[in-house]
Design a protein around this motif. Structure first.
Motif, mmCIF file in Angstrom:
data_model
loop_
_atom_site.group_PDB
_atom_site.id
_atom_site.type_symbol
_atom_site.label_atom_id
_atom_site.label_comp_id
_atom_site.label_asym_id
_atom_site.label_seq_id
_atom_site.Cartn_x
_atom_site.Cartn_y
_atom_site.Cartn_z
ATOM 1 N N ARG A 2 18.027 66.143 60.483
ATOM 2 C CA ARG A 2 17.221 66.021 61.778
ATOM 3 C C ARG A 2 15.956 66.416 61.692
ATOM 4 N NH1 ARG A 2 22.324 66.927 63.505
ATOM 5 N NH2 ARG A 2 21.653 68.983 64.681
ATOM 6 N N LEU A 3 15.079 65.907 62.244
ATOM 7 C CA LEU A 3 13.509 66.307 62.470
ATOM 8 C C LEU A 3 13.389 66.481 64.002
ATOM 9 C CD1 LEU A 3 11.754 64.181 59.512
ATOM 10 C CD2 LEU A 3 12.887 66.427 59.423
ATOM 11 N N VAL A 4 12.363 67.251 64.175
ATOM 12 C CA VAL A 4 11.858 67.427 65.476
ATOM 13 C C VAL A 4 10.126 67.595 65.270
ATOM 14 C CG1 VAL A 4 13.606 68.449 66.699
ATOM 15 C CG2 VAL A 4 11.990 69.767 65.714
ATOM 16 N N VAL A 183 9.784 49.832 57.736
ATOM 17 C CA VAL A 183 10.675 50.662 57.074
ATOM 18 C C VAL A 183 11.311 51.638 58.087
ATOM 19 C CG1 VAL A 183 10.609 52.590 55.430
ATOM 20 C CG2 VAL A 183 8.995 50.736 55.152
ATOM 21 N N ARG A 184 12.414 51.548 58.209
ATOM 22 C CA ARG A 184 13.164 52.112 59.224
ATOM 23 C C ARG A 184 13.259 53.842 58.707
ATOM 24 N NH1 ARG A 184 18.803 51.640 58.672
ATOM 25 N NH2 ARG A 184 18.717 49.374 59.212
ATOM 26 N N ILE A 185 12.890 54.566 59.624
ATOM 27 C CA ILE A 185 12.796 56.154 59.099
ATOM 28 C C ILE A 185 13.943 56.791 59.734
ATOM 29 C CG2 ILE A 185 10.453 55.770 58.664
ATOM 30 C CD1 ILE A 185 10.024 57.662 61.026
ATOM 31 N N GLY A 186 14.655 56.406 60.553
ATOM 32 C CA GLY A 186 15.556 57.179 61.430
ATOM 33 C C GLY A 186 15.832 56.753 62.797
ATOM 34 N N LEU A 220 15.270 63.623 65.353
ATOM 35 C CA LEU A 220 15.046 62.151 64.731
ATOM 36 C C LEU A 220 16.165 62.207 63.590
ATOM 37 C CD1 LEU A 220 13.930 59.266 64.100
ATOM 38 C CD2 LEU A 220 12.446 60.709 62.205
ATOM 39 N N LEU A 221 17.225 61.364 63.882
ATOM 40 C CA LEU A 221 18.286 61.342 62.718
ATOM 41 C C LEU A 221 18.212 60.759 61.341
ATOM 42 C CD1 LEU A 221 21.348 62.048 61.977
ATOM 43 C CD2 LEU A 221 21.856 59.906 63.151
ATOM 44 N N LEU A 222 17.940 61.428 60.391
ATOM 45 C CA LEU A 222 17.484 60.651 59.187
ATOM 46 C C LEU A 222 18.797 60.211 58.580
ATOM 47 C CD1 LEU A 222 15.100 63.227 57.619
ATOM 48 C CD2 LEU A 222 14.741 61.510 59.254
ATOM 49 N N GLY A 223 18.486 59.034 57.647
ATOM 50 C CA GLY A 223 19.614 58.344 57.079
ATOM 51 C C GLY A 223 20.510 57.201 57.527
ATOM 52 N N ASP A 224 21.536 56.987 57.603
ATOM 53 C CA ASP A 224 22.329 56.043 58.250
ATOM 54 C C ASP A 224 22.851 56.443 59.650
ATOM 55 O OD1 ASP A 224 22.136 54.265 55.946
ATOM 56 O OD2 ASP A 224 23.755 54.989 55.018
ATOM 57 N N LEU A 225 22.802 55.124 60.534
ATOM 58 C CA LEU A 225 23.453 55.442 61.873
ATOM 59 C C LEU A 225 25.247 55.446 61.688
ATOM 60 C CD1 LEU A 225 23.345 55.841 65.034
ATOM 61 C CD2 LEU A 225 23.240 53.215 65.097
ATOM 62 N N PRO A 226 25.796 56.386 62.246
ATOM 63 C CA PRO A 226 27.391 56.288 62.197
ATOM 64 C C PRO A 226 27.800 55.103 62.995
ATOM 65 C CG PRO A 226 26.855 58.408 62.867
ATOM 66 C CD PRO A 226 25.435 57.577 62.793
#
Length: 329
Positions: A2-4, A183-186, A220-226
């Motif tokens: 995750r990023l901030v 492009v979905r980034i998160g 910001l959650l990176l990768g796939d959404l659960p």
């Protein structure tokens, strides 16, 4: 990962990896999430790979940055007009009943409200097979980047509003590349905040009711959404919880697939302008308003879900009336 995004004490913007609930690791060579995404797009790598390559040695106190009001939304744009905030409704398996009850007075003669019809259409055609096109969802425009409140900051409600209530939702964040492809980034947890009293007067007021501020992040959650997300939404008044309720999201709890919602937003060329940022809310089934709660100036909203790290909290602030003068030349 995750990023901030945050500001330092001098006001400069930075982006960091969330190491744990107390610690941030700033990235080197980039100052914004959008800049990091541009590097990832150009190099053909993931956001996680791009972030890992720029993690520095410094560690910062996450709690201090938050308490000092220096957290920013997880995505920003230097020109807010190129940051579009939109969303979809009636997308979650529990969302139809509250909406239908809200609009029954306008549809007494009908066997089924328009909201329930739209919900049923989603149940029947919102998750098409790969390569097929599904039914369109309800869609709305909220505003541009200027409406996004900082995490921990005030969420303004205009003087003419009839209500200002939370909507705990997941927002997906996109950047349009130079070829015009999204492009979905998160993903970020968010408060989609709307005027439900206005909407209840007549469902054709939905567009007006959505032209309000919102909040998202801070992470910001990176990768796939659960596929299954469990969260909690709370309302505080004078420091005490006056309402709280769990909410569910993720595709397992939705009548539409993410791919279908994305297709019906980005099929419009208008939303495929290179360089633009999009935050697209995916809807909710949980509202304090549906439980009879009327918010007040000074109330605080708190929304959290484990995959997104730190909760987002914002104080409702009713704005003073701003006179409108229409000029002619």
């Amino acid at each position: 990962m995750r990023l901030v995004q945050f500001k330092d004490t001098a006001g400069a913007q930075h982006v960091a990896v969330v190491e744990d609930q107390d610690t941030l690791v700033p990235l080197t060579g980039v100052s914004t999430t959008r800049e990091l995404a541009g590097i990832a797009i150009t190099k053909g790598i993931t956001m996680i790979e791009a972030a890992k390559a720029r993690m520095g040695e410094e560690s910062l106190d996450y709690n201090a940055i938050a308490s000092e009001g220096r957290l920013l939304p997880p995505i920003t744009h230097a020109d807010p007009a190129h940051f579009l905030v939109t969303g979809t409704g009636l997308t979650h398996l529990g969302s139809a009943s509250a909406r239908a009850n809200m609009h029954k007075a306008d549809n007494k003669a009908a066997d089924e409200t328009d909201s329930m019809k739209m919900f049923r259409m989603g149940i029947e055609g919102g998750k098409p097979a790969a390569g097929e096109k599904g039914v369109q969802p309800e869609w709305f425009y909220k505003g541009d980047g200027s409406i996004v409140a900082n995490p921990g900051g005030e969420i303004p409600s205009p003087s003419f509003a009839l209500d200002g209530s939370e909507e705990p939702e997941i927002a997906a964040i996109y950047i349009i590349d130079q070829n015009g492809d999204p492009v979905r980034i998160g993903f970020a947890i968010g408060n989609e905040f709307s005027d439900h009293v206005m909407e209840r007067q007549n469902y054709l007021y939905l567009a007006h009711s959505k032209l309000r501020a919102c909040a998202m992040g801070p992470e910001l959650l990176l990768g796939d959404l659960p596929s299954h997300v469990e969260g909690m939404s709370r309302l505080y008044r004078d420091g005490k919880v006056i309402w709280e309720k769990p909410f569910l999201s993720g595709e397992d709890n939705m009548s539409h697939s993410l791919a279908n919602l994305e297709y019906h937003h980005f099929k419009y060329d208008l939303f495929r302008r290179p360089g633009d940022v999009h935050a697209h809310f995916f809807g909710t089934a949980t509202l304090s308003f549906a439980d009879g709660i009327a918010t007040q100036d000074g109330d605080e909203f708190e929304i959290e879900a484990a995959p997104f790290g730190r909760a987002i909290r914002n104080r409702l602030t009713v704005q003073a009336e701003r006179p409108l003068v229409i000029k002619t030349i």
